[in-house]
Design a protein around this motif. Structure first.
Motif, short mmCIF file in Angstrom:
data_model
loop_
_atom_site.label_atom_id
_atom_site.label_comp_id
_atom_site.label_asym_id
_atom_site.label_seq_id
_atom_site.Cartn_x
_atom_site.Cartn_y
_atom_site.Cartn_z
N LYS A 99 0.77 -1.22 0.04
CA LYS A 99 -0.19 0.00 -0.55
C LYS A 99 0.66 1.83 0.03
N PRO A 100 1.70 1.73 0.94
CA PRO A 100 2.56 2.65 0.54
C PRO A 100 2.88 3.18 -0.33
N SER A 101 3.60 1.80 -0.91
CA SER A 101 4.49 2.00 -2.81
C SER A 101 3.52 2.44 -3.36
N LEU A 102 2.20 1.88 -3.51
CA LEU A 102 1.66 2.32 -4.90
C LEU A 102 0.88 3.46 -4.36
N GLN A 103 1.09 4.00 -2.95
CA GLN A 103 -0.40 5.05 -2.55
C GLN A 103 1.40 6.73 -3.46
N GLU A 104 2.35 5.93 -2.85
CA GLU A 104 4.03 7.06 -3.28
C GLU A 104 3.13 7.02 -4.82
N ARG A 105 3.27 6.59 -5.23
CA ARG A 105 3.14 6.52 -6.82
C ARG A 105 2.58 6.66 -7.50
N GLY A 106 1.12 6.88 -6.72
CA GLY A 106 0.00 7.35 -7.47
C GLY A 106 -0.64 6.69 -8.07
N LEU A 107 -0.12 5.12 -7.79
CA LEU A 107 -1.10 3.69 -8.86
C LEU A 107 -2.48 3.42 -7.56
N TYR A 108 -3.38 4.36 -7.93
CA TYR A 108 -4.35 4.07 -7.80
C TYR A 108 -5.30 3.09 -8.02
N LEU A 109 -5.63 1.97 -9.04
CA LEU A 109 -5.76 1.03 -9.51
C LEU A 109 -4.67 -0.04 -9.58
N VAL A 110 -4.79 -0.95 -8.90
CA VAL A 110 -3.42 -1.88 -8.56
C VAL A 110 -4.87 -3.87 -9.28
N GLY A 111 -4.02 -4.36 -10.10
CA GLY A 111 -4.48 -5.47 -9.70
C GLY A 111 -3.31 -6.66 -9.17
N ILE A 112 -3.22 -7.41 -8.16
CA ILE A 112 -2.05 -7.85 -7.80
C ILE A 112 -2.45 -9.47 -7.76
N ASP A 113 -1.19 -10.69 -8.18
CA ASP A 113 -1.60 -11.83 -8.67
C ASP A 113 -0.90 -12.40 -7.13
N VAL A 114 -1.71 -13.54 -6.77
CA VAL A 114 -1.07 -14.16 -5.50
C VAL A 114 -1.48 -15.95 -5.77
N ILE A 115 -0.17 -16.34 -5.78
CA ILE A 115 -0.30 -18.27 -5.80
C ILE A 115 0.37 -18.54 -4.57
N GLY A 116 -0.63 -19.25 -3.66
CA GLY A 116 -0.81 -19.56 -2.23
C GLY A 116 -0.17 -18.16 -1.10
N ASP A 117 1.01 -18.62 -0.84
CA ASP A 117 1.48 -17.36 -0.27
C ASP A 117 1.97 -16.31 -1.04
N TRP A 118 2.18 -16.11 -2.40
CA TRP A 118 3.25 -15.82 -2.71
C TRP A 118 3.10 -15.07 -3.34
N LEU A 119 3.04 -13.39 -3.47
CA LEU A 119 3.27 -11.99 -4.76
C LEU A 119 3.92 -12.82 -5.85
N THR A 120 2.96 -12.93 -6.75
CA THR A 120 3.27 -13.05 -8.23
C THR A 120 3.85 -11.72 -9.55
N GLU A 121 2.61 -11.48 -9.24
CA GLU A 121 2.54 -9.63 -10.66
C GLU A 121 2.35 -8.81 -9.50
N VAL A 122 2.56 -7.83 -9.81
CA VAL A 122 2.08 -5.86 -9.55
C VAL A 122 1.28 -5.39 -10.91
#
Length: 319
Positions: A261-284
């Protein structure tokens, strides 16, 4: 709030799937609130001497396949005529797209509110941005070195996922296991003979149960959909034939969202879709994240309303 003018830099409106396209859902919600909707395509964008401008189409939209929009007006207008501009051109993020993100900023301080911020989009490569949080990611290698890739594959008996850095929609993703006689040829093809770096990632067996697309609005999770791959494919992307399934968020997934959240807000990225498999982030995903229509349908909700709420709030704060 008084009526605003919403612009959408997007792929051709004629080609959208009205039951799936997230950009179309955003247009519908903006129109429902009484806002004016305009769109333009990337080739229609230019710089006119004092402000970036584009050949814009003012439209009304409706959820009727084949009759989903009506053209009201078409003329060249400066971007300063827009209150909000959604940058929703689908990947790849190539040289033309990067140039477009630079052009839209040329309005001498009269630019619209951007969702997402052009600088943030340039800064957040969808395959690489997550590497800023290595504790959230599976083991990952970025390289064009064929020997290093082959060694990575050999160390992971459960398999390795290879994907282009600029890929999207599941295109070009390859699953490899140690001992596969196609390994050398595949590596030569996907790296263009060692000329192009790729993403090399430890395979996560949980992917057979699906990968989860989580939509973040202003850094907060607002819905999710589990994308389950077909029995004969390793990709869960809906564009690659994955099936959307209702889901909920786990404590680990909420932790991942909070870390980002802080890194996204800092960059003005207000609409983001993250991909998660199991317990792991794979894409932003920050260019044109999808999944809104599927989440709306599965959860009987309205994710796009939260996005338009954010846009209206940002305009109000600026004024």
């Amino acid at each position: 709030m008084a009526a605003l003018t919403f612009g959408f830099l997007m792929d051709p409106l004629e080609t959208v799937r009205v039951d799936h396209d997230s950009t179309f859902a955003l247009m519908l919600e903006a129109q429902r609130r009484g806002h004016q909707v305009r769109y333009f395509e990337q080739p229609w964008l230019r710089f006119g001497g004092s402000c970036a401008e584009a050949r814009m189409r003012t439209v009304t939209v409706r959820r009727e396949p084949g009759r989903h929009f009506e053209l009201l007006d078409e003329q060249v207008r400066p971007l300063s005529s827009l209150d909000v501009l959604f940058l929703r051109k689908d990947p790849p993020v190539d040289a033309d797209f990067l140039q477009a993100t630079q052009l839209v900023e040329l309005c001498n301080g009269r630019e619209p509110v951007f969702l997402n911020n052009p600088t943030g989009i340039r800064d957040a490569n969808e395959k690489l941005f997550g590497l800023r949080f290595p504790e959230l990611m599976p083991e990952t290698l970025i390289t064009r070195d064929l020997t290093a890739i082959a060694q990575f594959v050999s160390r992971h008996p459960q398999g390795t996922i290879l994907k282009p850095v600029e890929g999207f929609g599941g295109q070009g993703i390859v699953f490899l296991q140690p001992g596969d006689r196609n390994t050398r040829s595949l590596l030569e093809i996907i790296t263009l003979g060692g000329k192009k770096a790729i993403v090399v990632q430890a395979y996560l067996p949980e992917s057979r149960q699906g990968d989860k697309r989580i939509i973040l609005v202003d850094g907060e999770p607002c819905g999710a959909v589990l994308r389950v791959p077909a029995h004969d494919d390793h990709r869960g992307n809906m564009a690659a034939g994955g099936t959307p399934v209702k889901t909920s968020l786990t404590p680990r997934e909420l932790e991942i969202c909070a870390r980002l959240k802080p890194s996204l807000q800092e960059r003005g990225l207000y609409l983001v879709g993250i991909d998660v498999i199991g317990d792991w982030l794979t894409e932003v995903n920050v260019t044109s994240p999808t999944g809104l229509a599927e989440i709306d349908k599965l959860d009987n909700t309205n994710v796009e309303a939260k996005v338009i709420d954010t846009a209206e709030r940002l305009v109000g704060q600026r004024r």
